[in-house]
Design a protein around this motif. Structure first.
Motif, PDB file in Angstrom:
ATOM      1  N   ASP A 111      47.588  45.764  33.467  1.00  0.00           N
ATOM      2  CA  ASP A 111      46.605  45.733  33.754  1.00  0.00           C
ATOM      3  C   ASP A 111      46.120  44.950  31.910  1.00  0.00           C
ATOM      4  N   LYS A 112      47.143  44.904  31.066  1.00  0.00           N
ATOM      5  CA  LYS A 112      46.832  43.838  29.941  1.00  0.00           C
ATOM      6  C   LYS A 112      46.009  42.410  29.771  1.00  0.00           C
ATOM      7  N   VAL A 113      46.336  42.359  31.104  1.00  0.00           N
ATOM      8  CA  VAL A 113      45.802  40.212  30.839  1.00  0.00           C
ATOM      9  C   VAL A 113      44.614  40.457  31.699  1.00  0.00           C
ATOM     10  N   GLU A 114      44.129  41.342  32.511  1.00  0.00           N
ATOM     11  CA  GLU A 114      43.246  40.941  32.969  1.00  0.00           C
ATOM     12  C   GLU A 114      42.238  41.651  32.432  1.00  0.00           C
ATOM     13  N   ALA A 115      42.990  43.125  31.346  1.00  0.00           N
ATOM     14  CA  ALA A 115      41.632  43.354  29.823  1.00  0.00           C
ATOM     15  C   ALA A 115      41.669  42.398  28.884  1.00  0.00           C
ATOM     16  N   LYS A 116      42.408  41.357  28.563  1.00  0.00           N
ATOM     17  CA  LYS A 116      42.156  40.251  27.540  1.00  0.00           C
ATOM     18  C   LYS A 116      41.825  39.396  28.230  1.00  0.00           C
TER      19      LYS A 116
END
Length: 208
Positions: A111-116
């Motif tokens: 989820d790191k990319v989406e959270a960014k």
């Protein structure tokens, strides 16, 4: 710029697909449906009559008109102190000092990319909606009446038809739900009402 253009193209495509699906699924609203909805709205309004009276009384107390609800109408001395106003004003300042910021944290590694992305997109959406003003209105309403309602809608007219999120404060006096429930999601229907002139309605719905 390329990323922004790609996002707008994707948004335009999703909007077109949504409108097409909505046109296929949306049932025709006839006089029978309107009568049934009006009757449901009337029942919901009756169910929150005491809450509406309380909100109106709270507003009168805020305006230092508390003696309209006290002292049984006697013509005694009726002092009007700004104590309540000062307390609410002080709490309002604290609330605005605590205006939240957008910081999306990933639940999982994937989820790191989406959270960014969300941490970059959502602040822009809030700024375009002037959300700090809405937050201020919500703060005043909550402090005076003990609760508030804000609506998050999809506005298809924004950005030349591309559409975007719209965030608005909703007056509880204009918001109706099923009586006796504690979770708004359990209400079979909800209604939001507003006063609109006939000229504006004719412009919005020329086919009617």
């Amino acid at each position: 710029l390329e990323m922004r253009a790609e996002q707008e193209m994707q948004m335009l495509q999703r909007t077109a697909e949504y409108k097409q699906m909505q046109a296929q699924m949306k049932p025709k609203i006839d006089s029978k449906v309107l009568r049934k909805a009006s009757e449901t709205l009337r029942k919901y309004k009756e169910g929150k009559a005491r809450l509406e009276q309380k909100i109106i009384a709270n507003e009168e107390f805020w305006k230092l008109r508390q003696w309209n609800y006290m002292n049984d109408g006697k013509k005694d001395f009726k002092p009007a102190s700004a104590w309540l106003w000062s307390c609410i004003q002080s709490r309002y300042s604290d609330v605005m000092d605590s205006y939240p910021t957008c910081n999306f944290q990933p639940r999982q590694e994937d989820d790191k990319v989406e959270a960014k992305k969300l941490s970059s997109i959502v602040p822009i959406i809030l700024e375009q909606n002037r959300y700090e003003d809405t937050y201020s209105d919500i703060a005043w309403y909550t402090l005076k009446h003990g609760g508030s309602v804000q609506g998050i809608f999809w506005d298809g007219s924004k950005h030349n038809g591309l559409g975007d999120v719209s965030i608005k404060k909703i007056d509880i006096l204009n918001f109706f739900w099923e009586a006796g429930i504690t979770d708004i999601q359990e209400s079979q229907n909800i209604f939001t009402t507003e006063l609109v002139s006939n000229n504006i309605l004719e412009q919005r719905y020329p086919q009617c």
